[in-house]
Scaffold this motif. Structure first.
Motif, PDB file in Angstrom:
ATOM      1  N   LEU A 101       0.825  -1.195   0.000  1.00  0.00           N
ATOM      2  CA  LEU A 101       0.000   0.000   0.000  1.00  0.00           C
ATOM      3  C   LEU A 101       0.859   1.244   0.000  1.00  0.00           C
ATOM      4  O   LEU A 101       2.042   1.216   0.289  1.00  0.00           O
ATOM      5  CB  LEU A 101      -0.906   0.011   1.234  1.00  0.00           C
ATOM      6  N   ASN A 102       0.182   2.337  -0.320  1.00  0.00           N
ATOM      7  CA  ASN A 102       0.893   3.590  -0.448  1.00  0.00           C
ATOM      8  C   ASN A 102       0.139   4.689   0.293  1.00  0.00           C
ATOM      9  O   ASN A 102      -0.867   5.188  -0.197  1.00  0.00           O
ATOM     10  CB  ASN A 102       1.008   3.911  -1.948  1.00  0.00           C
ATOM     11  N   PRO A 103       0.581   5.045   1.465  1.00  0.00           N
ATOM     12  CA  PRO A 103      -0.140   6.081   2.202  1.00  0.00           C
ATOM     13  C   PRO A 103       0.250   7.478   1.739  1.00  0.00           C
ATOM     14  O   PRO A 103       1.423   7.725   1.479  1.00  0.00           O
ATOM     15  CB  PRO A 103       0.303   5.848   3.645  1.00  0.00           C
ATOM     16  N   SER A 104      -0.736   8.380   1.661  1.00  0.00           N
ATOM     17  CA  SER A 104      -0.415   9.756   1.279  1.00  0.00           C
ATOM     18  C   SER A 104       0.238  10.475   2.446  1.00  0.00           C
ATOM     19  O   SER A 104       0.918  11.455   2.277  1.00  0.00           O
ATOM     20  CB  SER A 104      -1.682  10.483   0.835  1.00  0.00           C
ATOM     21  N   GLN A 105      -0.019  10.011   3.630  1.00  0.00           N
ATOM     22  CA  GLN A 105       0.698  10.540   4.790  1.00  0.00           C
ATOM     23  C   GLN A 105       0.738   9.471   5.867  1.00  0.00           C
ATOM     24  O   GLN A 105      -0.046   8.521   5.852  1.00  0.00           O
ATOM     25  CB  GLN A 105       0.040  11.816   5.319  1.00  0.00           C
ATOM     26  N   LEU A 159      -4.968   5.838   1.658  1.00  0.00           N
ATOM     27  CA  LEU A 159      -4.112   4.660   1.647  1.00  0.00           C
ATOM     28  C   LEU A 159      -4.585   3.781   0.506  1.00  0.00           C
ATOM     29  O   LEU A 159      -5.703   3.287   0.500  1.00  0.00           O
ATOM     30  CB  LEU A 159      -4.248   3.926   2.989  1.00  0.00           C
ATOM     31  N   LYS A 160      -3.706   3.646  -0.498  1.00  0.00           N
ATOM     32  CA  LYS A 160      -4.135   2.901  -1.679  1.00  0.00           C
ATOM     33  C   LYS A 160      -3.102   1.842  -2.028  1.00  0.00           C
ATOM     34  O   LYS A 160      -1.936   1.986  -1.681  1.00  0.00           O
ATOM     35  CB  LYS A 160      -4.271   3.842  -2.890  1.00  0.00           C
ATOM     36  N   GLY A 161      -3.562   0.842  -2.702  1.00  0.00           N
ATOM     37  CA  GLY A 161      -2.608  -0.170  -3.138  1.00  0.00           C
ATOM     38  C   GLY A 161      -3.284  -1.502  -3.378  1.00  0.00           C
ATOM     39  O   GLY A 161      -4.505  -1.582  -3.536  1.00  0.00           O
ATOM     40  N   THR A 162      -2.474  -2.534  -3.396  1.00  0.00           N
ATOM     41  CA  THR A 162      -3.018  -3.861  -3.693  1.00  0.00           C
ATOM     42  C   THR A 162      -2.727  -4.818  -2.540  1.00  0.00           C
ATOM     43  O   THR A 162      -1.805  -4.616  -1.752  1.00  0.00           O
ATOM     44  CB  THR A 162      -2.385  -4.447  -4.958  1.00  0.00           C
ATOM     45  N   MET A 163      -3.551  -5.835  -2.481  1.00  0.00           N
ATOM     46  CA  MET A 163      -3.320  -6.903  -1.518  1.00  0.00           C
ATOM     47  C   MET A 163      -3.072  -8.171  -2.314  1.00  0.00           C
ATOM     48  O   MET A 163      -3.767  -8.434  -3.305  1.00  0.00           O
ATOM     49  CB  MET A 163      -4.556  -7.117  -0.650  1.00  0.00           C
ATOM     50  N   SER A 164      -2.115  -8.942  -1.904  1.00  0.00           N
ATOM     51  CA  SER A 164      -1.938 -10.209  -2.600  1.00  0.00           C
ATOM     52  C   SER A 164      -2.620 -11.315  -1.811  1.00  0.00           C
ATOM     53  O   SER A 164      -2.537 -11.371  -0.583  1.00  0.00           O
ATOM     54  CB  SER A 164      -0.449 -10.514  -2.771  1.00  0.00           C
TER      55      SER A 164
END
Lengths: 420, 1130
Positions: free
Chosen positions: A323-327, A354-359
């Motif tokens: 994931l990629n948090p903006s802050q 908070l965006k992204g992928t889950m495997s």
């Protein structure tokens, strides 16, 4: 009533035992261990366990089980409440209530337990009386004690026990007379998928730190006491006065104490100060899932939402999250599947996301459970219910005290967003 | 010697270094590895003469005990230090002693003398701690010593010591149960204690030693109710639980009418096919109840004492202590009228935010409550919604509550909520939810289909456990209406291919077998598949396969005969003997052979009998026969020492048993006389002021409702006349708040009583009624009028008309008599009106007086006590006396008798009506010189025979006294006929001590052990001194003989008048004139030794004051200081 007490740590060792009546063999705890094994989670150990000759009543605090052994009928809440009081006292004395702290202060612990119960019946549970009897250990005192050989046990006799205001020490003296009150409100809420509130309630406490000389008699009044629906008081509060005038009138204990806890009537609509936009999807057949979460402030009367912490228990099928948090920062524990995201302060101009992928486990079918999101936050300088203290007056003493009142709102243990 | 001390030092040094290490690494066990040696050095440290070394050693020993290590071999070394000066060492030695004394009884005896010394210490806290440790030592030999110590401590002056005595009682009882009788005596004594400090502890002792002796509570009931709010929280829990039991035995069921209604409309229950027998039972019950209701017809009236309990416990729902809240909640649940039980819901819901253990217990109780009183918690439905963070055991309990709360209106929201729960990750919880849905479906017909459909959908859930649970629940639901749902059965039949959970498979097979007629085509096919996999199935499934085969054979033998044979053959050789047995049994039953008997004819009936649908009911049903909040309730099994909650009595026991104290009340002989002629003015003034004051005054602690209630409870502490008044007083205040209905009720009750007892004397009736004040306003008005009429007859100078408007007030009686006063008195009134009101009890006294008076009037009963005070006296109020003194009249004008304070005389009970079998005896210290012997204190006794038969030959026998004491017996009373009252005076020379005089009171049939114990204030007689004489005498009694105490006067006691009033009430002293208005002086001599007793109360600003007592007899002085202090500060 309470026969014996055993302290059991997380790994199942008895590290302290105390008996108030004849000695009960520690093997009685085997029944407790059995129950502990049966329970999947530590908090699922039943608080009351019957054994052939005794009953075990336990509480779990700070990863220590306090197991009381009783032999005959006694209200279970009586014991539970008492055990919690014991833990509170330890915390009060040692700052923390951990196994290490208890082991370090085993003699003080023993002395405390001795004073708190007589023949299994509570004797002195007010922290002010106890502190008169047994002084809490401080680094300085420990040093002095080792050098001079003086003791932790107070020289005075427990005169507080004879007083009509047992919660207050006699002969209190301060150079700076101060009284601080913290109005802390917690929101407990369940919010469903669409963002509408299923339940929401506000529960508040007024914690006080009173350092006043002599025997001050305080009154505290509210601008809008009607907000308070259900209240419970420290024993010092004169109930009669509250019933008649909705004024809190009391001779305060010395030091920190909880003056009041209240519940705001459910008629008032509760505004949840944050909202969540979410999009969590698992596609059938794919080993990827999408995770997208955005937080935003709502109805905060211009106050900043701080110390935001989001946590979520992801489905068991999730192997990892990228994931990629903006802050802020996030962590994902692949073992417990616990995702937590320390957001910090919410900036209304730039909403944290908070965006992204889950495997997911390859080949496994789409998990059918949907996670829930628990949110922690704090808002300073505001009581969400709108409760306001009107004034604080002091009678009975001549000096002018310094008074301070602080408001805070935070999420309760149960501020929860359902995503399904 | 020097060498050994050097060694000690060295050891000490090393150990203090060693200690932290030890503390940090407790698991190392290093200390114990060389047990033997280590203990040696501990012994040496204990033997040293340095406190720091001893302390160090004791700390290590206590740490050993804490860890459960054996330290018993150190006993001799430790016990030596029991008298150590250092407090901490001493305390740790106590810890050790209490732990090991049982194992080393002989050695433990060495320490006993130390504690015995401590028991005599002048400091109350040291006495208390000595008693505490002494009683904690479990050594049987010292039982007599403990008994003695407890008895002594029970009459100690310090309430704290008395509290410790109460704590010691259960300890001794557990050590030696044979002491029970003696201990009960002590408990009885302590129960009468009026301090909040003692109340909780003694009730706890009562509960442990003699919970069955409910009769001991009667007299103390009202006092306990009134003190409750000020008792410490743990005591509150114990008292409330005990009072719940008490109330169940003494009062009537407040829901008696409603419970009839409930049963009448209880068709709902039978709807879901409980056994027919039960139905019959219920019908019978109903009939019986109806008959009973017809017979009764009497409207229910709540006993005022019952009301008192409910009112005084209610504020405790606000306690921060969950145990207290729970205790009150269970009290309301078990005792309150249905309409009032609701108040507890909010408080219980509040507890749900507490620790999870608290939640667990509260939810268990709420679950039980919701079955009986669902409506109560319905508004709080959402508070029971489940959060994902709850521990499973809490979730399951919440589900239980939600299920209990479900009804037609809220079921849709609840089901929606359940739907989200099913998606939870906690599988146990999901299973519980499915069960809950099943229960909702059975209970609420409207949603049965919806639920069933939902459950069927769950059958396609991916989680096998969910599916299995659903199957089990669906099976139960289908049993209710199988014919409608053959498609569901078909659907489930298909599941057998996939589902592996044995319980679910078994359920499906059972369903198909049971309803094979609805699915005639599928059933044989299922059997075929099952026959194939038979050997691999679990036992429970195998059994169901056999069942299925048997049922199919009976209904459809053509298709399944071979299959059945095959299955039975397989089963015949199964490893499990249950299955083999079953196969044999079924074969015999269904396959007809020559040998098979008559049974096979009925095989079809046996197998395909209509089976009743299972009743899905809460596990909490009927749990409320256990007292809620108790351990037994939680476990649903009787725990050791559990006291059953008794059923309500059919008819209320005599309420007057709680009443005794009314008679114990404070009243003046003097007033008795005066009320017949006129009302002393200070009384009036007080009652006037009172009314104004009431609104402003806020009592300090108590939170009880009625306005005057709290102050009363404070009073009950201050005046030794005890709780009776406070009880009656707060009821009085309560009468206003009670609903009109109950008021009417009480009236009607009164009428009834009147009818019943018409033949009896009216006076008796008055006595029997518990609390006359509680009557409705109307009736009291009536009463007042009666009084008035009577008094008018007596008074020659009665004049004014009755003021109707004033009469409507509760204190009307007083205002009336005011009206009828002479003008002279009105003048005086003006004078006194400027004064501040005197203490509160005064008002009540007069109220009592009123009753007394009416009683006397009705019976034409002459006031029994000889008017010992001259009528002149009655007109001289204290204030007047002071006024006169201000004029410095010489003592020759004002004889001492005149100045003798118009104080109140307290009546004490010597023999209660119940224990005396109808004979009751009260006594008071009449404060008159005892003519036969001037060294004796006159004790005036009043005998009342309330029995139906005469009592003869009343006399005293077997006088037991402390050395030096003497008694002059009262002359024998030959005959005391039923309903009569007699007076007698006896003299006792107490030798200036407060030791009790014990003797037997004998009638022609019985003997009663009684004792008279004087308050210290009664051991003196007033003397008259001038100011100069006083100062001179005081000058001679300085130093040791002078005791000075600083105090803060009670708010109501800040004027001279009140001070005089209170001091003279507390002690039989006379006022000494004094020039300064800041000082009040009193003088007296002790009766036996004629030692001077001088008392000075000097007032300062803001209620501060200084009390000085000069007395040769120091003991008397100290005790007097205490008594007066109490009188002035409360």
């Amino acid at each position: 009533m309470i026969h014996s007490l055993f302290l059991v740590n997380a790994s199942g060792d008895i590290f302290l035992e105390k008996h108030w009546k004849s000695v009960v063999s520690r093997s009685v705890c085997d029944y407790f261990f059995e129950a502990q094994e049966r329970a999947t989670e530590p908090e699922n150990v039943p608080p009351v366990i019957p054994t052939p000759h005794h009953y075990l009543i336990s509480v779990l605090r700070h990863r220590i089980y306090f197991v009381a052994v009783i032999q005959s009928e006694v209200p279970p809440l009586f014991v539970i409440e008492f055990l919690h009081r014991v833990v509170d006292t330890f915390q009060d004395y040692f700052g923390v209530c951990t196994e290490a702290a208890i082991k370090d202060n085993v003699v003080v612990v023993y002395e405390l337990l001795e004073e708190m119960l007589d023949n299994g019946f509570p004797l002195a549970t007010e922290s002010n009386i106890l502190k008169e009897l047994i002084k809490p250990p401080t680094i300085l005192r420990t040093m002095v004690n080792t050098i001079t050989g003086s003791t932790n046990v107070g020289e005075q006799l427990p005169t507080g026990q004879l007083s009509v205001v047992p919660w207050r020490r006699t002969g209190v003296k301060y150079t700076n007379n101060e009284a601080y009150f913290d109005v802390v409100e917690e929101i407990d809420a369940i919010i469903d998928k669409s963002g509408s509130t299923i339940t929401a309630e506000i529960q508040g406490v007024i914690d006080a730190c009173v350092k006043l000389t002599g025997m001050p008699d305080l009154t505290l009044s509210f601008m809008n006491p009607r907000l308070l629906d259900d209240v419970s008081f420290h024993p010092c509060v004169r109930f009669k006065r509250w019933e008649a005038e909705r004024i809190l009138s009391f001779i305060p204990p010395d030091g920190n104490f909880r003056l009041l806890s209240y519940h705001v009537s459910s008629q008032n609509l509760v505004a949840i100060p944050v909202y969540v936009k979410h999009n969590i999807t698992f596609r059938e057949g794919s080993s990827q899932g999408r995770f997208d979460l955005t937080l935003g402030p709502k109805q905060t009367m211009g106050k900043a939402v701080e110390s935001v912490l989001v946590s979520s228990q992801l489905p068991r099928g999730v192997l990892n999250a990228n994931l990629n948090p903006s802050q802020g920062t996030y962590t994902f524990d692949p073992v417990t599947k616990l995702l937590s995201w320390d957001v910090g302060k919410i900036n209304p101009q730039k909403l944290p996301s908070l965006k992204g992928t889950m495997s997911l486990q390859a080949g496994a079918s789409k998990p059918d459970e949907n996670p829930t999101i628990n949110i922690q936050f704090k808002i300073q300088q505001m009581a969400i219910s709108g409760l306001k203290v009107n004034r604080l007056d002091m009678y009975g003493e001549k000096y002018k005290p310094f008074k301070g009142i602080k408001y805070m709102t935070k999420a309760g243990n149960l501020c929860q967003f359902r995503l399904h | 010697m020097s060498a050994s001390s050097a060694f000690n030092d060295e050891k000490g040094g090393s150990s203090s270094v060693g200690e932290p290490e030890y503390g940090h690494d407790p698991a190392s066990g290093g200390i114990f590895s060389s047990d033997y040696k280590r203990h040696d050095d501990l012994k040496e440290m204990l033997d040293s003469n340095k406190d720091s070394l001893k302390l160090e050693a004791m700390k290590r020993i206590v740490a050993m005990i804490a860890r459960g290590k054996n330290a018993s071999d150190l006993f001799p070394a430790v016990v030596k230090n029991v008298a150590c000066k250092n407090i901490e060492v001493k305390k740790l030695v106590y810890v050790y002693l209490v732990r090991y004394a049982e194992e080393q009884q002989d050695l433990a005896l060495l320490s006993i003398s130390t504690f015995q010394r401590g028991l005599k210490d002048p400091n109350q806290l040291i006495r208390a701690s000595a008693l505490r440790v002494l009683s904690s030592i479990r050594v049987t030999i010292i039982v007599p010593i403990m008994m003695l110590a407890i008895k002594e401590a029970a009459s100690d002056m310090s309430p704290y010591v008395r509290k410790t005595a109460a704590h010691a009682i259960p300890k001794l009882y557990s050590l030696d149960p044979e002491q029970k009788d003696q201990l009960i005596e002590v408990i009885e004594k302590l129960l009468a204690d009026k301090t909040t400090l003692v109340a909780g502890s003694v009730v706890m002792a009562f509960e442990e030693v003699c919970p069955e002796r409910i009769d001991l509570i009667h007299k103390n009931y009202r006092k306990l109710c009134n003190l409750l709010i000020d008792v410490e929280e743990w005591g509150q829990v114990v008292i409330i639980n005990m009072l719940t039991r008490y109330a169940r035995t003494q009062f009537l069921n407040p829901n008696i009418n409603e419970s009839l209604l409930e049963e009448g409309g209880g068709g709902e229950k039978t709807f879901y096919g409980s056994d027919e027998d039960e139905d019959e039972d219920e019908e019978e019950k109903e009939k019986k109840a109806e008959v009973a209701a017809m017979a009764k017809r009497k409207p229910y009236v709540m006993d005022p004492d019952h009301r008192l309990l409910l009112r005084n416990t209610k504020p405790l729902l606000q306690s921060r202590n969950a145990a207290v809240v729970m205790a009150v909640a269970q009290l309301y649940f078990h005792l309150a009228p249905k309409a009032e039980v609701g108040v507890i819901a909010k408080a219980l819901v509040r507890l749900l935010r507490s620790h999870s253990e608290v939640q667990y217990v509260v939810l268990q109780n709420v679950a039980t409550m919701t079955i009986k009183r669902r409506g109560m918690f319905e508004p709080y439905l959402k508070s029971f919604y489940i959060r994902s963070t709850d521990p499973t055991q809490i979730k399951v309990l919440k589900l239980e509550v939600l299920t209990n709360l479900a009804n037609e209106t809220n079921i849709s929201t609840i089901l929606r909520e359940f739907q989200t729960y099913i998606k939870s990750m906690d599988k146990d919880f999901v299973a519980a939810t499915i069960q809950a849905i099943g229960r909702c479906a059975t209970n609420i017909g409207e949603v049965r289909d919806t639920c069933l459909n939902g459950l069927v959908q769950l059958l396609s859930n991916r989680d096998e456990l969910v599916v299995a649970e659903s199957v089990v629940v669906i099976k139960k639901l289908l049993q209710m209406q199988p014919e409608k749902h053959s498609d569901i059965i078909k659907h489930m039949a298909k599941l057998t291919d996939n589902i592996q959970v044995p319980m679910a498979r078994a359920s499906i097979l059972w369903l198909i077998g049971e309803y094979c007629e609805h699915v005639p085509k599928i059933a044989p096919d299922v059997l075929r598949k099952m026959a194939k996999s038979f050997t691999n199935e679990e036992d429970i499934v195998k059994l169901q396969i056999i069942n299925l085969a048997a049922k199919l054979y009976l209904t459809n033998s053509k298709q399944t005969k071979l299959l059945t044979q095959y299955v039975l053959n397989l089963a015949k050789y199964d490893q499990n003997y249950d299955i083999r047995d079953r196969a044999r049994f079924i074969r015999q039953l269904i396959v007809p052979t020559e040998k098979s008997g008559a049974l096979s004819k009925y095989a079809k009936k046996l197998f395909l009998a209509l089976k009743p649908a299972p009743v899905l009911e809460s596990p909490f049903k009927d749990r409320d026969h256990f007292q809620l909040g108790s351990l037994s309730h939680l476990l649903n099994a009787k725990a050791g020492g559990y006291q059953e909650l008794p059923d309500w009595p059919e008819a209320a026991p005599d309420p007057s048993v709680r009443n005794v104290e009314v008679k114990e009340s404070v009243f003046t002989l003097l007033e008795r006389v005066t009320t017949l002629t006129s009302v002393p003015e200070w009384t009036k003034c007080s009652s006037r002021e009172k009314r104004k004051e009431k609104k402003v005054e806020k009592p300090f602690y108590s939170d009880s409702e009625g306005e005057s209630g709290p102050t009363e409870s404070a009073d009950s502490e201050s005046d030794s006349a005890s709780g009776s008044e406070s009880g009656s007083g707060s009821e009085e205040s309560g009468s206003g708040s009670e609903s009109e209905e109950s008021e009417e009720g009480s009236e009607s009750e009164e009428e009834e009583e009147e009818e019943e007892e018409k033949d009896k004397k009216k006076k008796k009736k008055e006595l029997k009624k518990p609390v006359p004040e509680t009557e409705s306003e109307q009736s009291s008005e009536e009463e007042d009028r009666k009084i008035k009429r009577k008094s008018k007859q007596r008074k020659s100078d009665s004049e004014s008309e009755s003021d109707e408007d004033e009469e409507s007030e509760s204190e009307s009686s007083q205002s009336e008599s005011e009206d009828s006063e002479s003008e002279i008195e009105v003048k005086k009134k003006k004078k006194t009106a400027e004064m501040k009101p005197p203490s509160k009890p005064v008002k009540k006294e007069t109220k009592k007086e009123k009753k007394e008076m009416s009683l006397l009037d009705l019976d034409d009963f002459e006031p029994a006590p000889s008017p010992q005070v001259t009528p002149v006296n009655t007109f001289l109020s204290n204030s007047l006396v002071t006024d006169l003194e201000g004029l410095s009249l010489s003592d020759s004008v004002l004889s001492p008798a005149t100045i003798a304070p118009s104080s109140v005389l307290k009546n004490y009970e010597l023999l209660h009506r119940i224990t005396g079998e109808g004979l009751s005896v009260e006594y008071c210290f009449s404060r008159q010189p005892f003519s036969p012997d001037a060294n004796m204190v006159a004790v005036q006794m009043q005998f009342t025979n309330s029995a139906t038969s005469d009592t003869k030959n009343l006399h005293m026998e077997d006088v037991k006294l402390q050395s030096g004491m003497r008694v002059k017996e009262f002359p024998e009373i030959e005959l005391l006929s039923a309903g009569e009252t007699a007076m007698a005076v006896m003299g006792i020379d107490f030798c200036d001590s407060t030791q009790a005089a014990n003797f037997q009171l004998c009638t022609h049939t019985r003997k009663f052990f009684v004792s008279i114990q004087p308050p210290v204030g009664e051991l003196m007689r007033p003397i008259f001194l001038t100011e100069n004489e006083f100062k001179k005498e005081q000058g001679q009694l300085m130093g040791m003989n002078e005791i000075t105490e600083k105090l803060t006067l009670d708010a109501k006691c800040r004027n001279e008048h009140a001070i005089v009033q209170r001091v003279t009430t507390a002690a039989n002293l006379s006022r000494v004139p004094c020039g300064s208005d800041k000082e009040c002086r009193f003088a007296g001599r002790t009766v036996t030794s004629s030692s001077l007793v001088l008392v000075t109360v000097a007032t300062k600003e803001e209620g501060a004051a200084q009390l000085t007592v000069n007395c040769e007899k120091m003991v008397i002085g100290t005790m007097l200081v205490k008594d007066i202090l109490l009188a002035l500060t409360q």
